[in-house]
Design a protein around this motif. Structure first.
Motif, PDB file in Angstrom:
ATOM      1  N   THR A 171       0.937  -1.179  -0.221  1.00 10.44           N
ATOM      2  CA  THR A 171      -0.106   0.221  -0.044  1.00 10.44           C
ATOM      3  C   THR A 171       1.100   1.337   0.021  1.00 10.44           C
ATOM      4  O   THR A 171       1.769   1.402   0.675  1.00 10.44           O
ATOM      5  CB  THR A 171      -0.759  -0.148   1.227  1.00 10.44           C
ATOM      6  N   THR A 172       0.749   2.148  -0.969  1.00  8.01           N
ATOM      7  CA  THR A 172       1.544   3.410  -1.108  1.00  8.01           C
ATOM      8  C   THR A 172       0.723   4.676  -0.538  1.00  8.01           C
ATOM      9  O   THR A 172      -0.421   4.655  -0.680  1.00  8.01           O
ATOM     10  CB  THR A 172       1.946   3.609  -2.526  1.00  8.01           C
ATOM     11  N   ALA A 173       1.552   5.381  -0.354  1.00  6.56           N
ATOM     12  CA  ALA A 173       1.134   6.966  -0.004  1.00  6.56           C
ATOM     13  C   ALA A 173       2.075   7.863  -0.615  1.00  6.56           C
ATOM     14  O   ALA A 173       3.313   7.981   0.056  1.00  6.56           O
ATOM     15  CB  ALA A 173       1.209   7.068   1.911  1.00  6.56           C
ATOM     16  N   LYS A 174       1.662   8.287  -1.522  1.00  7.05           N
ATOM     17  CA  LYS A 174       2.526   9.389  -2.337  1.00  7.05           C
ATOM     18  C   LYS A 174       2.211  10.548  -2.031  1.00  7.05           C
ATOM     19  O   LYS A 174       0.963  11.329  -1.803  1.00  7.05           O
ATOM     20  CB  LYS A 174       2.314   9.192  -3.823  1.00  7.05           C
ATOM     21  N   ARG A 175       3.163  11.669  -1.585  1.00  6.25           N
ATOM     22  CA  ARG A 175       2.976  12.814  -0.906  1.00  6.25           C
ATOM     23  C   ARG A 175       2.780  13.862  -2.250  1.00  6.25           C
ATOM     24  O   ARG A 175       3.377  13.957  -3.353  1.00  6.25           O
ATOM     25  CB  ARG A 175       4.474  13.324  -0.677  1.00  6.25           C
ATOM     26  N   GLY A 223     -12.348   7.898  -1.304  1.00  4.70           N
ATOM     27  CA  GLY A 223     -11.119   7.014  -1.505  1.00  4.70           C
ATOM     28  C   GLY A 223     -11.060   5.928  -0.812  1.00  4.70           C
ATOM     29  O   GLY A 223     -10.453   4.833  -1.153  1.00  4.70           O
ATOM     30  N   LEU A 224     -11.712   5.808   0.566  1.00  6.81           N
ATOM     31  CA  LEU A 224     -11.768   4.698   1.588  1.00  6.81           C
ATOM     32  C   LEU A 224     -12.869   3.943   1.224  1.00  6.81           C
ATOM     33  O   LEU A 224     -14.167   4.597   1.330  1.00  6.81           O
ATOM     34  CB  LEU A 224     -11.587   5.178   2.889  1.00  6.81           C
ATOM     35  N   VAL A 243     -10.082  -3.514   3.932  1.00  7.74           N
ATOM     36  CA  VAL A 243      -9.975  -1.941   3.665  1.00  7.74           C
ATOM     37  C   VAL A 243      -9.424  -1.521   2.514  1.00  7.74           C
ATOM     38  O   VAL A 243      -8.231  -1.888   2.195  1.00  7.74           O
ATOM     39  CB  VAL A 243      -9.321  -1.437   5.033  1.00  7.74           C
ATOM     40  N   ILE A 244     -10.054  -0.713   1.773  1.00  7.95           N
ATOM     41  CA  ILE A 244      -9.257  -0.356   0.242  1.00  7.95           C
ATOM     42  C   ILE A 244      -9.021   1.074   0.137  1.00  7.95           C
ATOM     43  O   ILE A 244      -9.997   1.802   0.571  1.00  7.95           O
ATOM     44  CB  ILE A 244     -10.290  -1.068  -0.555  1.00  7.95           C
ATOM     45  N   PHE A 245      -7.923   1.448  -0.330  1.00  5.02           N
ATOM     46  CA  PHE A 245      -7.614   2.724  -0.722  1.00  5.02           C
ATOM     47  C   PHE A 245      -7.643   2.886  -2.109  1.00  5.02           C
ATOM     48  O   PHE A 245      -6.725   2.299  -2.765  1.00  5.02           O
ATOM     49  CB  PHE A 245      -6.164   3.223  -0.084  1.00  5.02           C
ATOM     50  N   GLU A 246      -8.240   3.627  -2.683  1.00  9.28           N
ATOM     51  CA  GLU A 246      -8.253   4.511  -4.069  1.00  9.28           C
ATOM     52  C   GLU A 246      -8.203   5.854  -4.206  1.00  9.28           C
ATOM     53  O   GLU A 246      -9.073   6.436  -4.042  1.00  9.28           O
ATOM     54  CB  GLU A 246      -9.453   3.794  -5.052  1.00  9.28           C
TER      55      GLU A 246
END
Length: 412
Positions: A171-175, A223-224, A243-246
């Protein structure tokens, strides 16, 4: 009585403290008495937890299981006793108790319902992570409502492709400016879809543990989304979903700690989580020993009560011995974790490995002693067996516990 800032629990103690002999008649057996070695203060809040389990949980655990009811109001009642943030600091609504105190409470509560208590342990862990690693603003924003269980929390580490190998999460979190954009999914999340706050481990940097950060994602964030409610063998009183993040944008202000600190936060949380889940196993095993004992004393076969069989007496003795040994290991590890000792990680792993294996064996043997009756849902013992089986898997599988212990020995 000084209560380290926990006024709600102190008031309840004044109402609930009574004749200790009456408590003893409720089924506490001296050789497996869980209050042995505790301070007077610990015995008092242990009694409050036992009372709550007996009155507010045990009568309903079968219904919660069968109908898959998430007993939020019951848990909020427990939070009024100080059980929503047991080891969270008092200035943000916690009880400020120790890891040993926490273990004592979760063991007692689990005699009433393992599944519900296990979710409360996750709630406590999430609140502690924000309390310990979050900013002052984050602590005061999230912890009071989590400790009161006005809001519920979920811990999001496991993914479809990374369970035991948590450092490989994808799971990525791009700034992007003042936000992180999350993409990916988490699996087997307790409280998923029902919880209000998600403590999420995600990748802000390169591969491996140093690229992982921790975010707080609030329900309702665009997006959640969530997967279907899973059908499980046990733990049915708490919902489990993906739990899905888009393209889920989360403010930078919701990052807990610094970038790259997430894996360390996750592992420190899990050390306590392993003590908590082992404690839940202790409660189930204690309850099952009493259920087995009572069954042996009334059930007749071949013209005699089962309790007269020396074979079954020996098995009951072994079950009691395993319980006491497990409890000692768990409480020793809890003290080590509280003291931040060098051996704490290995001892937490040992306690989780030993207690969850041994307590499952105790509950399973108790079911066997019930014969065919033990397999019927009218008999409580089968629910304890189903509910604690997963304890050998979650918070790090027991195979991973062996790896951690071996690594500690070999690196010495």
């Amino acid at each position: 009585m000084a209560w380290r800032g926990c006024s709600r629990l102190q008031l309840q103690l004044r109402r609930c403290l009574g004749d200790r002999q009456a408590w003893g008649r409720r089924g506490i057996v001296s050789c497996i008495d869980p209050s042995v070695g505790l301070t007077e203060e610990q015995k008092e809040f242990q009694k409050v937890a036992f009372d709550f389990a007996a009155k507010e949980m045990a009568p309903y655990m079968a219904e919660w299981d069968e109908k898959e009811i998430f007993p939020v109001e019951t848990m909020r009642k427990a939070s009024q006793l100080g059980f929503g943030g047991i080891y969270v600091q008092p200035d943000v609504g916690g009880s400020g108790l120790s890891r040993l105190d926490t273990s004592i409470i979760f063991e007692a509560l689990s005699t009433g319902c393992v599944s519900t208590t296990a979710y409360m342990s996750i709630q406590n862990m999430c609140a502690w992570m924000i309390d310990t690693f979050g900013s002052q603003e984050q602590r005061h924003k999230y912890c009071p409502s989590l400790c009161s269980m006005e809001k519920l929390a979920s811990y999001c580490l496991t993914e479809p492709g990374s369970g035991s190998d948590a450092a490989s999460l994808l799971t990525t979190a791009k700034r992007k400016g003042d936000a992180y954009v999350l993409n990916g999914s988490k699996a087997f999340i307790s409280g998923g879809g029902d919880a209000d706050v998600y403590v999420v481990m995600c990748r802000t940097g390169g591969s491996g543990p140093k690229g992982i950060s921790c975010m707080v994602v609030e329900k309702g964030t665009p997006g959640l989304s969530f997967g279907k409610k899973e059908k499980k063998m046990g733990w049915c009183s708490q919902p489990t979903r993906a739990v899905i993040f888009e393209d889920c944008a989360v403010p930078v202000a919701n990052r807990v700690g610094e970038e790259g600190q997430g894996f360390n936060i996750a592992m420190k949380g899990l050390n306590g989580g392993r003590i908590n889940i082992a404690s839940c196993s202790l409660g189930a095993a204690h309850a099952c020993i009493l259920l087995a004992r009572d069954h042996l004393k009334v059930r007749k076969q071949f013209g005699e009560i089962l309790a007269s069989s020396q074979y079954l007496q020996f098995r009951l003795a072994e079950m009691a011995t395993r319980l006491v040994a497990s409890r000692l290991m768990v409480r020793n590890a809890a003290r080590a974790l509280q003291e931040n000792r060098e051996d704490a990680v290995a001892l937490c792993s040992m306690a989780k490995l030993f207690a969850t294996d041994e307590c499952f064996a105790i509950c399973n043997q108790a079911l066997q002693m019930h014969g065919g009756y033990g397999y019927l849902k009218d008999y409580t013992v089968q629910q304890f067996v189903r509910d604690i089986r997963v304890h050998q898997i979650l918070e790090g599988t027991n195979e991973v516990m062996r790896m951690i212990i071996a690594r500690s020995l070999l690196q010495a």
